[in-house]
Design a protein around this motif. Structure first.
Motif, short mmCIF file in Angstrom:
data_model
loop_
_atom_site.label_atom_id
_atom_site.label_comp_id
_atom_site.label_asym_id
_atom_site.label_seq_id
_atom_site.Cartn_x
_atom_site.Cartn_y
_atom_site.Cartn_z
N MET A 1 61.93 20.71 6.77
CA MET A 1 61.47 22.03 7.15
C MET A 1 59.96 22.11 7.11
SD MET A 1 62.03 25.17 8.10
CE MET A 1 63.75 25.41 8.01
N THR A 2 59.33 21.54 6.10
CA THR A 2 57.88 21.59 6.00
C THR A 2 57.23 20.90 7.18
OG1 THR A 2 58.09 21.58 3.60
CG2 THR A 2 55.92 21.13 4.49
N ALA A 3 57.81 19.81 7.64
CA ALA A 3 57.28 19.09 8.79
C ALA A 3 57.30 19.98 10.04
CB ALA A 3 58.06 17.82 9.04
N LEU A 4 58.33 20.81 10.19
CA LEU A 4 58.40 21.73 11.32
C LEU A 4 57.29 22.77 11.26
CD1 LEU A 4 62.23 22.42 11.56
CD2 LEU A 4 60.84 21.07 13.12
N VAL A 5 57.00 23.26 10.08
CA VAL A 5 55.93 24.24 9.91
C VAL A 5 54.58 23.62 10.25
CG1 VAL A 5 54.74 25.73 8.25
CG2 VAL A 5 57.23 25.59 8.23
N ILE A 6 54.34 22.42 9.78
CA ILE A 6 53.08 21.73 10.07
C ILE A 6 52.96 21.47 11.56
CG2 ILE A 6 51.78 19.60 9.71
CD1 ILE A 6 52.96 19.62 6.84
N ALA A 7 54.04 21.04 12.19
CA ALA A 7 54.02 20.81 13.63
C ALA A 7 53.75 22.10 14.39
CB ALA A 7 55.34 20.19 14.08
N ALA A 8 54.33 23.20 13.94
CA ALA A 8 54.11 24.49 14.59
C ALA A 8 52.66 24.93 14.45
CB ALA A 8 55.04 25.54 13.99
N LEU A 9 52.05 24.66 13.29
CA LEU A 9 50.64 25.01 13.10
C LEU A 9 49.75 24.19 14.03
CD1 LEU A 9 50.48 25.31 9.22
CD2 LEU A 9 50.18 27.16 10.87
N TYR A 27 59.93 25.66 -1.57
CA TYR A 27 58.49 25.45 -1.69
C TYR A 27 57.82 26.76 -2.05
CZ TYR A 27 59.46 21.06 0.68
OH TYR A 27 59.95 19.82 1.01
N GLY A 28 57.95 27.17 -3.29
CA GLY A 28 57.43 28.45 -3.74
C GLY A 28 55.92 28.59 -3.58
N ARG A 29 55.18 27.49 -3.66
CA ARG A 29 53.73 27.55 -3.56
C ARG A 29 53.26 27.59 -2.11
NH1 ARG A 29 50.47 23.62 -6.65
NH2 ARG A 29 49.01 25.33 -6.61
N LEU A 30 54.14 27.31 -1.17
CA LEU A 30 53.79 27.31 0.25
C LEU A 30 54.04 28.71 0.80
CD1 LEU A 30 52.75 25.39 2.43
CD2 LEU A 30 55.11 24.90 3.01
N LEU A 31 53.16 29.64 0.43
CA LEU A 31 53.33 31.04 0.78
C LEU A 31 52.67 31.36 2.11
CD1 LEU A 31 52.53 32.50 -2.73
CD2 LEU A 31 54.78 32.08 -1.74
N ASN A 34 48.89 31.24 2.39
CA ASN A 34 48.36 29.88 2.40
C ASN A 34 48.50 29.26 3.79
OD1 ASN A 34 47.97 30.23 -0.31
ND2 ASN A 34 49.67 28.94 -0.95
N LEU A 35 49.60 29.51 4.45
CA LEU A 35 49.79 29.00 5.81
C LEU A 35 48.84 29.68 6.78
CD1 LEU A 35 53.68 28.83 5.91
CD2 LEU A 35 52.08 26.92 5.67
N ALA A 36 48.60 30.96 6.60
CA ALA A 36 47.65 31.67 7.45
C ALA A 36 46.24 31.11 7.26
CB ALA A 36 47.70 33.16 7.15
N ALA A 37 45.91 30.68 6.06
CA ALA A 37 44.60 30.09 5.81
C ALA A 37 44.41 28.79 6.57
CB ALA A 37 44.40 29.85 4.31
N LEU A 38 45.51 28.16 6.95
CA LEU A 38 45.44 26.93 7.74
C LEU A 38 45.29 27.22 9.23
CD1 LEU A 38 48.24 24.86 5.98
CD2 LEU A 38 45.77 24.57 5.78
N GLY A 39 45.27 28.48 9.60
CA GLY A 39 45.05 28.84 10.99
C GLY A 39 46.23 29.46 11.69
#
Length: 50
Positions: A1-9, A27-31, A34-39
């Motif tokens: 699932m995390t790989a899908l989120v990174i690919a989407a970003l 992934y409680g710390r992957l809020l 935090n994802l918005a801060a990545l763009g």
């Protein structure tokens, strides 16, 4: 699932990912802030979550 989120970003355009409750549960710390801060311009659909 995390790989899908990174690919989407990294992708151009709009990406839709279903089953994000798996990500929130595992992934409680992957809020969202935090994802918005990545763009990411991230929104959630509360009705789609079980």
């Amino acid at each position: 699932m995390t790989a899908l989120v990174i690919a989407a970003l990294a992708a151009k355009g709009t990406s839709t990912i279903g089953g994000m409750y798996h990500l929130a549960r595992g992934y409680g710390r992957l809020l969202l802030p935090n994802l918005a801060a990545l763009g990411g311009d991230i929104t959630t659909d509360a009705e789609a979550c079980p």
